[in-house]
Design an enzyme around this catalytic site. Sequence first.
Site, mmCIF file in Angstrom:
data_model
loop_
_atom_site.group_PDB
_atom_site.id
_atom_site.type_symbol
_atom_site.label_atom_id
_atom_site.label_comp_id
_atom_site.label_asym_id
_atom_site.label_seq_id
_atom_site.Cartn_x
_atom_site.Cartn_y
_atom_site.Cartn_z
ATOM 1 N N GLU A 25 0.862 -1.189 0.000
ATOM 2 C CA GLU A 25 0.000 0.000 0.000
ATOM 3 C C GLU A 25 0.892 1.231 0.000
ATOM 4 O OE1 GLU A 25 -2.957 0.323 3.100
ATOM 5 O OE2 GLU A 25 -3.784 2.111 2.151
ATOM 6 N N CYS B 227 -6.656 0.862 2.672
ATOM 7 C CA CYS B 227 -7.604 1.980 2.707
ATOM 8 C C CYS B 227 -7.434 2.910 1.519
ATOM 9 C CB CYS B 227 -7.422 2.776 3.994
ATOM 10 S SG CYS B 227 -7.937 1.880 5.443
ATOM 11 N N GLU C 254 -11.819 -2.824 3.417
ATOM 12 C CA GLU C 254 -12.385 -3.064 4.758
ATOM 13 C C GLU C 254 -13.797 -2.503 4.821
ATOM 14 O OE1 GLU C 254 -9.680 -1.446 7.642
ATOM 15 O OE2 GLU C 254 -8.582 -3.324 7.802
HETATM 16 O O1 AHR Z 1 -2.310 -1.587 6.678
HETATM 17 C C1 AHR Z 1 -2.769 -0.323 7.064
HETATM 18 C C2 AHR Z 1 -4.275 -0.201 6.960
HETATM 19 O O2 AHR Z 1 -4.886 -1.074 7.849
HETATM 20 C C3 AHR Z 1 -4.861 -0.591 5.634
HETATM 21 O O3 AHR Z 1 -4.845 0.457 4.745
HETATM 22 C C4 AHR Z 1 -6.271 -0.942 5.984
HETATM 23 O O4 AHR Z 1 -6.826 -1.885 5.119
HETATM 24 C C5 AHR Z 1 -6.184 -1.403 7.406
HETATM 25 O O5 AHR Z 1 -7.091 -0.741 8.208
#
Ligand code: AHR
Length: 655
Positions: free
Chosen positions: A48, A242, A374
């Site tokens: 990410e 996220c 999520e």
């Molecule tokens: O890994 C960090 C965050 O944790 C990610 O963006 C999300 O999917 C989770 O809440």
Amino acid sequence: MKKVSIALALSGMLSITTATAQSPATIVVQAGKTIAPVQPTMWGVFFEDINFGADGGLYAELVKNRSFEFSMPMMGWRETRRNTGNVLITNHQEMSSANPRYAKITINAPDSGYQLVNEGFRGMGLKANDTYDFSMWADMGRARNVQLEIELLNEKNQVIGSSPVAASGSGWKKYVAAVTAKETTAKGKLRLVFKGTGVVDADMISLFPRDTWKGRPGGLRKDLVQLLADMKPGFVRFPGGCIVEGRDLNNRYQWKKTVGPVESRELIINRWNTEFAHRSAPDYFQSFGLGFYEYFLLSEDLGAQPLPILNCGMACQYNTGEVVDLDELEPYIQDALDLIEFANGSVQTKWGKLRADMGHPAPFNLTMLGVGNEQWDVQYIERYKRFEKRLKEKYPEIKIISGSGPYYSGPQFEYAWKELKKLGPAFIDEHYYVSPDWFFNNAKRYDSYDRTGPKVFAGEYAAHGKEDKAPESRNTWLSALAEAAYMTGLERNADVVQMCAYAPLFAHVEAWQWRPDLIWFDNLKAVGTPNYYVQKLYANYKGTKVVPALLNGVPVTGQDSLYASAVIDEPTGKLYVKLVNNAAVERVINIQPTGWKNTKKVGVKTLSSTDLMQYNSVEEPTAVTPKESTGSVKKGMLQLTVPAKSFQVIEVGNK
Ligand code: AHR
């Protein structure tokens, strides 16, 4: 358990013990009995763009705000000698909607020189004798007698490399120059020195190390990709997290805006820019120089399955919680269908052609796709259903990954599982960011899961402690040991749990928002955490089928502070036993492989530390790293002296 005497072998790790206060525990590995095949995707990575993971991290661009598209267009830039020139930020949206701004630089410096300095991402990492490729889109039609020189600066603003850039007439063109650094600095800068008089329109001012991963121009930071390659991950999940959702729908990740020429990719604010007030990062944006094409290429380079996760018409429910109306979901679904065409379609198709035009006519062999990150509650299920229907109609071969929300239990989690089981996802994604104790206590989590339902994607997990020293200090040996113990349970349940990833993957020591993280880096160096080495050992020794590892006839899930699992790697004929000793004392353990003839050679990799709070840092990268030793099986039994608080991979080979 008290040990009385141990005869240490040469390596100091593996020994034959002749006497103990009580008889050693014996773990029987039933090599002749298969529990489940291990999927090639079992251990993967979660990427990410958080913690400057992409811009300022994996994406090797050194210039911050290269296209003047940050909210404050001159962020990252500084003008010096302002009496000799100025920048007018100009917007030509009608001509270039994705990259509307450019810098109109007026120069009146016949003698001295007007200067523009870029500070990089917390500085620029420059290495002595390495070559850096500068490029700039510019219209020099009114540059008259302007001469441009680029300079690399060290932290004291001394010039450590320079090169002229030849100007050549009107019309937007890409200008390039190469410059070699004479010294190493983690806090370098790029300076553009304009002399003469005239006007230069400039955009996409860029500086890349030539020495990128696989030497690709405009590519990825080599040391960071190398750490991933060393893991041998089974899949790469991208682009998050996220970041897929966005704080609102406008801020969501849209893959189509991340492909094609980099200068046409529309920059947006990174949601982690403003997410945490205590870790605010006003200069955090997504340039998308690392976009979906590059993620597919990276997955291919790593020999890993690509696993894109797409927005399902919902923004982050912790933020705005915006949804797109069900009747207006079509463009989102179409994005998913088009992505499959981009990855796998023939070069005659619209999106397959774009892939080919970008340099990859062969398909990327996409086999799975995530719908939402999520998300929770009825609004997710309603949208998921629509995606699933359309995806299955057109691409029944693509496995769909659905999500169970941010919690590993509770009403939202139960609801998601109940509803999704009625539908047809291949996987349900589960996330857990919890204490080390939770990990130690939950090695049996999947023993009771339904074997007939969707498979589990343990898509984001990490043991979270409260340590608060250096940025890397949350990645303690304790957290890694807890994960190693828990992962024996994932491995033992490989019929149900078929993909797993620690999260997040990367963090810049000076620009993080979230920790712990698997890999830390600064502008010059990168370090694998103890957690990284746990992941790497599991992935490197993943095997092809799980076999029982039993203590007193039952799986080893924490009894007497021991955890174990075992796999066979059929192509090499090797048996790999993973063993965690969470006791505070060294102990003697017998490993007894039954139904297994290949016992000639034993190799042991040990991760341990007497200090549970120990972590690896950029300054001290090897505090907790695997140590190797050897041994042998005698009379069908391998006797090990297992250090306190240790994780071992024991390789019983056939040579
Ligand atoms: O890994 C960090 C965050 O944790 C990610 O963006 C999300 O999917 C989770 O809440």
